[in-house]
Design a protein around this motif. Structure first.
Motif, PDB file in Angstrom:
ATOM      1  N   ASN A   5       0.826  -1.216   0.000  1.00  0.00           N
ATOM      2  CA  ASN A   5       0.000   0.000   0.000  1.00  0.00           C
ATOM      3  C   ASN A   5       0.855   1.260   0.000  1.00  0.00           C
ATOM      4  N   ARG A   6       1.910   1.245   0.779  1.00  0.00           N
ATOM      5  CA  ARG A   6       2.809   2.401   0.845  1.00  0.00           C
ATOM      6  C   ARG A   6       3.486   2.636  -0.499  1.00  0.00           C
ATOM      7  N   LEU A   7       3.947   1.576  -1.117  1.00  0.00           N
ATOM      8  CA  LEU A   7       4.596   1.707  -2.421  1.00  0.00           C
ATOM      9  C   LEU A   7       3.610   2.107  -3.511  1.00  0.00           C
ATOM     10  N   ALA A   8       2.374   1.639  -3.409  1.00  0.00           N
ATOM     11  CA  ALA A   8       1.355   2.047  -4.387  1.00  0.00           C
ATOM     12  C   ALA A   8       1.113   3.549  -4.283  1.00  0.00           C
ATOM     13  N   GLN A   9       0.976   4.053  -3.065  1.00  0.00           N
ATOM     14  CA  GLN A   9       0.791   5.493  -2.872  1.00  0.00           C
ATOM     15  C   GLN A   9       2.003   6.264  -3.408  1.00  0.00           C
ATOM     16  N   LEU A  10       3.183   5.750  -3.138  1.00  0.00           N
ATOM     17  CA  LEU A  10       4.412   6.410  -3.566  1.00  0.00           C
ATOM     18  C   LEU A  10       4.523   6.465  -5.094  1.00  0.00           C
ATOM     19  N   THR A  11       4.265   5.352  -5.772  1.00  0.00           N
ATOM     20  CA  THR A  11       4.421   5.323  -7.223  1.00  0.00           C
ATOM     21  C   THR A  11       3.374   6.176  -7.924  1.00  0.00           C
TER      22      THR A  11
END
Length: 121
Positions: A5-11
């Protein structure tokens, strides 16, 4: 799941930042006319919103192994294959829709400022 989830938000945030940079350049180029600047910014931000919605709707059909999120995820943190597709698709879909809502709010603010600038001038 937290990392995904964190990486999805970041990308998605990173991709939106590039779009915002382009929109800001157009707005600066039109800064001699504030109404036109805000109108162009609002319309381009609405286009960004539509693109984010389309990407969110298409997230389930995308190959999760070919996403930027998957390439950022360390090998040991990657879930097993049957669950990975669902987890990545859901995380990306949520991130796309979150940024689409923010983008729509910014677009409505810019278009409101465009109307206000038109009334003042």
């Amino acid at each position: 799941m937290e990392d995904i989830n964190r990486l999805a938000q970041l990308t998605v945030a990173r991709a939106c930042a590039f779009a915002v940079l382009g929109i800001a350049c157009v707005m600066v180029g039109l800064s001699f006319d504030p109404r036109a600047s805000f109108e162009a910014g609002g319309i381009l931000t609405l286009v960004l919103t539509v693109v984010l919605i389309l990407k969110g709707n298409g997230a389930a059909r995308a190959n999760h192994r070919r996403t930027e999120l998957w390439s950022y995820l360390p090998e040991q943190a990657r879930p097993a294959e049957p669950q990975a597709r669902v987890m990545v698709c859901l995380a990306l879909r949520g991130a796309y829709f979150t940024f689409a809502r923010l983008s729509a709010a910014v677009a409505s603010g810019m278009l409101a400022l465009s109307l206000l600038a038109g009334l003042i001038a």
